[in-house]
Design a protein around this motif. Structure first.
Motif, PDB file in Angstrom:
ATOM      1  N   TRP A 144     -14.140  -8.904  -2.124  1.00 24.57           N
ATOM      2  CA  TRP A 144     -12.933  -9.636  -2.532  1.00 24.57           C
ATOM      3  C   TRP A 144     -11.706  -9.086  -1.813  1.00 24.57           C
ATOM      4  CZ3 TRP A 144     -14.721  -8.517  -8.177  1.00 24.57           C
ATOM      5  CH2 TRP A 144     -15.786  -9.368  -8.499  1.00 24.57           C
ATOM      6  N   ILE A 145     -11.667  -7.774  -1.635  1.00 26.45           N
ATOM      7  CA  ILE A 145     -10.548  -7.157  -0.918  1.00 26.45           C
ATOM      8  C   ILE A 145     -10.496  -7.665   0.520  1.00 26.45           C
ATOM      9  CG2 ILE A 145      -9.726  -4.960   0.027  1.00 26.45           C
ATOM     10  CD1 ILE A 145     -10.878  -3.630  -2.519  1.00 26.45           C
ATOM     11  N   ALA A 146     -11.670  -7.793   1.140  1.00 25.98           N
ATOM     12  CA  ALA A 146     -11.734  -8.186   2.556  1.00 25.98           C
ATOM     13  C   ALA A 146     -11.129  -9.564   2.800  1.00 25.98           C
ATOM     14  CB  ALA A 146     -13.185  -8.145   3.042  1.00 25.98           C
ATOM     15  N   GLU A 147     -11.026 -10.396   1.753  1.00 26.32           N
ATOM     16  CA  GLU A 147     -10.427 -11.716   1.908  1.00 26.32           C
ATOM     17  C   GLU A 147      -8.976 -11.625   2.363  1.00 26.32           C
ATOM     18  OE1 GLU A 147     -10.790 -13.809  -1.761  1.00 26.32           O
ATOM     19  OE2 GLU A 147     -12.963 -13.444  -1.951  1.00 26.32           O
ATOM     20  N   TYR A 148      -8.349 -10.469   2.156  1.00 26.51           N
ATOM     21  CA  TYR A 148      -6.928 -10.322   2.458  1.00 26.51           C
ATOM     22  C   TYR A 148      -6.675  -9.423   3.666  1.00 26.51           C
ATOM     23  CZ  TYR A 148      -6.862 -12.403  -2.122  1.00 26.51           C
ATOM     24  OH  TYR A 148      -7.086 -13.249  -3.175  1.00 26.51           O
ATOM     25  N   ASP A 149      -7.738  -9.082   4.403  1.00 21.83           N
ATOM     26  CA  ASP A 149      -7.564  -8.355   5.658  1.00 21.83           C
ATOM     27  C   ASP A 149      -6.892  -9.263   6.685  1.00 21.83           C
ATOM     28  OD1 ASP A 149      -8.737  -6.044   4.711  1.00 21.83           O
ATOM     29  OD2 ASP A 149     -10.707  -6.462   5.560  1.00 21.83           O
ATOM     30  N   GLY A 150      -6.135  -8.653   7.573  1.00 24.53           N
ATOM     31  CA  GLY A 150      -5.541  -9.403   8.678  1.00 24.53           C
ATOM     32  C   GLY A 150      -4.216 -10.070   8.364  1.00 24.53           C
ATOM     33  N   ILE A 151      -3.732  -9.951   7.137  1.00 28.98           N
ATOM     34  CA  ILE A 151      -2.427 -10.521   6.773  1.00 28.98           C
ATOM     35  C   ILE A 151      -1.337  -9.569   7.244  1.00 28.98           C
ATOM     36  CG2 ILE A 151      -0.957 -11.176   4.826  1.00 28.98           C
ATOM     37  CD1 ILE A 151      -3.553 -11.938   3.344  1.00 28.98           C
ATOM     38  N   THR A 152      -0.300 -10.093   7.875  1.00 29.38           N
ATOM     39  CA  THR A 152       0.713  -9.269   8.530  1.00 29.38           C
ATOM     40  C   THR A 152       2.109  -9.593   8.017  1.00 29.38           C
ATOM     41  OG1 THR A 152       1.205 -10.800  10.329  1.00 29.38           O
ATOM     42  CG2 THR A 152      -0.740  -9.369  10.596  1.00 29.38           C
ATOM     43  N   GLN A 153       3.087  -8.865   8.553  1.00 26.40           N
ATOM     44  CA  GLN A 153       4.486  -9.171   8.252  1.00 26.40           C
ATOM     45  C   GLN A 153       4.893 -10.522   8.852  1.00 26.40           C
ATOM     46  OE1 GLN A 153       6.725  -5.721   9.579  1.00 26.40           O
ATOM     47  NE2 GLN A 153       6.493  -4.723   7.574  1.00 26.40           N
ATOM     48  N   VAL A 154       4.266 -10.893   9.926  1.00 27.12           N
ATOM     49  CA  VAL A 154       4.521 -12.217  10.507  1.00 27.12           C
ATOM     50  C   VAL A 154       4.126 -13.303   9.512  1.00 27.12           C
ATOM     51  CG1 VAL A 154       3.890 -13.810  12.364  1.00 27.12           C
ATOM     52  CG2 VAL A 154       4.277 -11.381  12.871  1.00 27.12           C
ATOM     53  N   ASP A 155       3.013 -13.094   8.801  1.00 26.14           N
ATOM     54  CA  ASP A 155       2.568 -14.077   7.805  1.00 26.14           C
ATOM     55  C   ASP A 155       3.575 -14.225   6.664  1.00 26.14           C
ATOM     56  OD1 ASP A 155      -0.076 -14.880   8.821  1.00 26.14           O
ATOM     57  OD2 ASP A 155      -0.587 -12.791   8.512  1.00 26.14           O
ATOM     58  N   TYR A 156       4.224 -13.158   6.293  1.00 24.90           N
ATOM     59  CA  TYR A 156       5.240 -13.231   5.238  1.00 24.90           C
ATOM     60  C   TYR A 156       6.314 -14.237   5.620  1.00 24.90           C
ATOM     61  CZ  TYR A 156       8.787 -11.541   1.870  1.00 24.90           C
ATOM     62  OH  TYR A 156       9.720 -11.441   0.859  1.00 24.90           O
ATOM     63  N   LEU A 157       6.730 -14.199   6.887  1.00 23.23           N
ATOM     64  CA  LEU A 157       7.791 -15.092   7.359  1.00 23.23           C
ATOM     65  C   LEU A 157       7.275 -16.507   7.586  1.00 23.23           C
ATOM     66  CD1 LEU A 157       9.475 -12.630   9.881  1.00 23.23           C
ATOM     67  CD2 LEU A 157      10.190 -13.139   7.543  1.00 23.23           C
ATOM     68  N   GLU A 158       6.134 -16.621   8.211  1.00 26.73           N
ATOM     69  CA  GLU A 158       5.656 -17.956   8.590  1.00 26.73           C
ATOM     70  C   GLU A 158       5.096 -18.729   7.396  1.00 26.73           C
ATOM     71  OE1 GLU A 158       3.070 -17.490  11.954  1.00 26.73           O
ATOM     72  OE2 GLU A 158       4.745 -17.042  13.302  1.00 26.73           O
ATOM     73  N   THR A 159       4.682 -18.019   6.340  1.00 25.76           N
ATOM     74  CA  THR A 159       4.191 -18.699   5.138  1.00 25.76           C
ATOM     75  C   THR A 159       5.332 -19.128   4.225  1.00 25.76           C
ATOM     76  OG1 THR A 159       2.141 -17.407   5.177  1.00 25.76           O
ATOM     77  CG2 THR A 159       2.710 -18.461   3.089  1.00 25.76           C
TER      78      THR A 159
END
Length: 895
Positions: A483-498
């Motif tokens: 379940w933790i692995a589902e959130y791997d690869g999320i970055t600070q760029v994603d915070y802005l672009e989402t």
């Protein structure tokens, strides 16, 4: 908040007697104190050590030879010489005697001079450093406590917010011997920073009894590939020496709160905004995340309709950027960083520049928040390197530490900070018995305080806490990691672009503000959402924890605190820090819990705990039952009030953080103090000596038959000349005292039993001094009790007098025993019945028939006293023990 009124959990045991009140002994009482019993100790407590200015007392450990070791954490840089650096040291020239008595040292006076306050002081002997910050280790290739990037660059060379200086904050220490006599071994030490670190230092005892460190062969485990493969650690605080001989390091992930303080996620959905309610976790992948608090203030200043608030845990987002670089992320905006030398350039704005941090978003390699905040077990501790295992299935929190008790399945956990809580995990099998630790499976629990007296503005010194444990969920370690692995690869760029409409490449400041406002209002869509947490709680209420949707099973393991709040658990414990018990603790032993402060959520007008403030904190203890459960916490050390005088404050404990139980039952209590009214600014280490406990034990008997239980004294450090003890059966219709016998070595005895068997008064004298000093678990008498009905009864114990070998009174208190007969009701209501006379009580719920409800009742109460103490009634497969095959056999009989 989801209403739990329809899902109350059955209490599995009768309440034990509180015993003696929390009268002061060894601690002065304040005449003008606001809170009764603050300060006080249920026993005696003496100051053994004080730290240098600015330093915490952390990482206590006592070797088998009685030598004390502890860490010197974050001292003031203004202290002289070696006392200006973090380090690990031991007390040379003094050994604890392990006889249960504080008579082995004189109380250390308070520090009154600058010289005394700027160094570590101990009651006896001398504090000697083994290793300190900036020491070269590993053949000169590393510095003590300093993590590095995958390319070998020390992490403190990079710009970014700092949680603390690497190497400056040593905490937990655990020694793992490598030879039979324990004179050589490996010292594991936590470092409380981000990225976190654990060092391993070979140490040995010389022929003259001193200890020395082999820094040449010491290593930083943060810089080994197995730990980096787990994305490292953060804020490694206290820890545990496991029953299987390894060190567990606990990650104090202070930035994990999804909601601030006492708020719930459902409060956000009901309000329609997260203003005033959100915690730090939603801002984990914000560029320069620690800036969120000042950003919230600026939004409120510019917009009168915007509400500012304290974003709980925001400050602990510091060091997240460095964790990213530790894991190999490309550093952003390091314009003045000379990559060739890994040093700041002439402009001085690179690695060492204070406050240097940017909002340029970090991309690939940014850490996953759900990979931090766990207990880490270093398996194969002598291997190069050892194998770290994160126990994801034990929940995610700001873990100060964990305590694994003697069944090697039950774990008590403390999460540090405001309204964080205590938790329990019970493994399905022995934790160290799984061939692959990722297969570890078990159940996570949160507490519910049930006694109404805890919510009536009373002093915590006089109110024990009754606990029911609410199941949060069951899983395997492997499932939670997936379940933790589902959130791997999320970055600070994603915070802005989402979350922002503006392209951050065109206007970074505008994009950050848009993203902040969207996350504040509607949550961070990159991680577990508000709606998922509340939906999990609603399904939990409707179906129970085992039957929530598969995709929601992750919620209580990754969002442990938020989930527990939603179902009404008592997550009000403030700064729950130390938790420890004697090695191999079993039924009857105590687990100690340190609450460094007793205020805020514990003393407000909401929730299950509404008691008077004790800003100096409280140490509780809980007695392990036969199934290793704890159902009551009783206060044993109470700190002083903020309103107390300097005279009182100087002689009383304050903000006890780490606790460490020595093998003679005494407890080291280490401060992380706020000073309050004290005349000095040094933290202290205290040694708590519990009162002698006279315990009547427990027994299960069939109605009409007899059984025996021993009346024992927990310890007799000053010997024993005699005692007078009264025992009373709380319910004579359940059991009666039939006779009393005494050990042969206690020659002079007297007994008196009432006609109805409800009361026995015993008098014993050790005329030949056979018991002697230092005796532990000494049997004073043996009771024969007869079952006279069905149910449970306490054997209340009152110690009327007890003297040591010199004739001085012993501070002693009684602890109730337990008699279970019948067997008693399992699921509430009627007692079980043997419908066919075969000796098996198959009608478990006592409704006069055999049906599936009996199977359910047995399964749900399988670990309770009503079943465990009556195995003869439920041993349906006739193998002489209780196991889940008994449930299967009963099911087959029903069908």
């Amino acid at each position: 908040m989801v209403d739990l009124s329809r899902r109350r959990l059955m209490k599995t045991s009768v309440a034990a007697a509180v015993g003696a009140g929390a009268a002061s002994s060894g601690v002065a009482a304040a005449a003008d104190a606001d809170t009764v019993g603050a300060p006080s100790a249920r026993g005696s407590i003496k100051r053994f050590a004080t730290t240098s200015l600015g330093a915490e007392v952390t990482g206590p450990f006592v070797f088998d030879d009685g030598t004390l070791l502890f860490s010197h954490q974050h001292p003031s840089r203004d202290n002289p010489g070696e006392f200006s650096r973090g380090g690990i040291g031991y007390v040379s020239g003094f050994d604890f005697r392990f006889d249960g008595s504080n008579d082995d040292f004189a109380e250390l006076p308070i520090p009154t001079t600058n010289e005394q306050q700027s160094r570590v002081r101990v009651s006896d002997g001398e504090y000697v450093f083994l290793a300190q910050q900036e020491d070269e280790i590993n053949g000169g290739a590393e510095q003590l406590g300093v993590p590095e990037t995958p390319d070998g660059v020390p992490i403190d060379r990079f710009a970014g917010s700092r949680y603390s200086e690497p190497g400056y904050t040593p905490d937990c220490n655990q020694f793992i011997p490598t030879n039979e006599d324990g004179t050589e071994g490996l010292l594991y030490t936590n470092f409380e920073t981000s990225p976190g670190n654990v060092t391993r230092i070979p140490i040995s005892r010389t022929e003259d009894g001193e200890w020395e460190a082999d820094l040449e062969n010491a290593i930083n485990l943060a810089n080994t590939e197995p730990l980096r493969a787990l994305q490292g650690t953060r804020i490694n605080c206290a820890g545990e020496l496991t029953p299987w001989g390894t060190m567990i390091s606990s990650e104090e992930e202070y930035a994990h709160p999804t909601v601030s303080l006492t708020a719930t996620v459902s409060d956000i959905l009901e309000k329609g905004t997260g203003q005033g309610l959100r915690g730090a976790r939603p801002f984990w992948n914000r560029p320069n995340p620690t800036e969120i608090q000042s950003a919230v203030a600026s939004y409120a200043e510019a917009d009168e309709d915007f509400q500012s608030w304290y974003v709980q845990g925001y400050w602990a987002l510091s060091g997240v950027e460095l964790l990213a670089y530790y894991n190999g992320a490309e550093p952003v905006d390091q314009r003045n960083f000379d990559e060739a030398t890994a040093e700041p350039d002439a402009n001085g704005t690179g690695a060492e520049a204070e406050g240097t941090n940017t909002t340029e978003p970090i991309g690939e390699g940014y850490p996953n928040p759900y990979r931090q905040g766990y207990h880490v077990d270093f398996r194969d501790p002598a291997a190069d390197p050892p194998t770290p295992v994160k126990y994801y299935v034990m929940g995610r929190g700001a873990w100060e530490m964990a305590d694994i008790v003697g069944d090697r399945r039950t774990v008590y956990e403390t999460s540090d900070g405001d309204a964080k809580g205590i938790y329990k995990f019970v493994a399905d099998e022995l934790i160290d018995g799984y061939d692959d630790p990722m297969d570890l499976s078990g159940t996570l629990y949160a507490p519910k305080i049930t006694n109404a007296s805890a919510a009536k503005d009373r002093s915590p010194a006089n109110v024990p806490l009754d606990i029911e444990w609410i199941e949060l969920g069951h899983a395997t370690n492997r499932e939670v990691e997936s379940w933790i692995a589902e959130y791997d690869g999320i970055t600070q760029v994603d915070y802005l672009e989402t979350h922002a409409e503006t392209d951050w490449r065109d206007d970074l400041d505008a994009a950050i503000e848009e993203a902040d406002r969207e996350v504040i209002e509607n949550g961070n869509r990159n991680y577990i959402t508000d709606e998922e947490i509340v939906e999990w709680a609603e399904q939990y209420e409707e179906r129970g924890p085992e039957d929530v949707d598969e995709e929601l099973r992750k919620v209580p393991f990754l969002e442990t605190r938020a989930a527990a709040k939603e179902i009404g658990a008592s997550i009000e414990f403030n700064k729950a820090e130390g938790v420890d018990s004697v090695a191999g603790a079993g039924p009857g032993d105590f687990v100690y819990f340190g609450l460094a402060e007793y205020n805020d959520a514990l003393s407000d007008d909401e929730g299950d705990l509404r008691m008077d403030r004790v800003d100096g904190g409280v140490v509780y203890r809980g007695q392990l039952k036969r199934d290793y459960d704890i159902t009551r916490l009783e206060p044993v050390v109470v700190g002083f009030d903020g309103s107390d005088s300097t005279e009182v404050a100087d002689q009383a404990p304050l903000n006890i953080d780490n606790v460490y139980v020595m093998n003679d039952g005494r407890v080291l209590c280490c401060e992380d103090a706020d000073q309050l009214a004290r005349s000095f600014k040094n933290d202290c280490m205290w040694v708590y000596q519990p009162n002698v406990m006279v315990d009547a034990g427990a027994v299960a008997v069939r109605n009409g038959t007899t059984g025996t239980l021993d009346v024992t004294a927990s310890s007799l450090p000053a010997g024993f000349s005699g005692a007078r003890v009264k025992l009373v059966v709380s319910d004579p219709e359940v059991a009666s005292i039939e006779s009393v016998s005494f050990p042969e070595e206690i020659a002079l005895t007297k007994r008196a039993i009432s006609d109805d068997g409800s009361t026995a008064t015993l008098q014993v004298t050790d005329a030949t001094e056979t018991v002697g000093q230092g005796g532990r678990d000494v049997t004073l008498a043996t009771l024969t009790v007869r079952g006279t009905g069905s149910g449970t009864a306490d054997i209340d114990v009152t110690v009327q007098a007890m003297d040591d070998e010199d004739g001085d009174a012993i501070d002693a208190e009684g602890r109730a025993g337990l008699v279970v007969t019948g067997p008693p009701a399992v699921a509430g209501g009627n007692a079980p019945r043997d419908l066919d006379g075969d000796g098996d009580y198959a009608d478990v719920n006592g409704n006069g028939r055999l049906d599936y409800a009996d199977v359910t009742a047995l399964f749900r109460n399988f670990d309770g006293d009503s079943v465990r103490l009556n195995k003869w009634a439920y041993d349906f497969n006739d193998n002489g023990q209780l196991d889940f095959d008994d449930v299967v056999d009963l099911y087959e009989e029903v069908n």
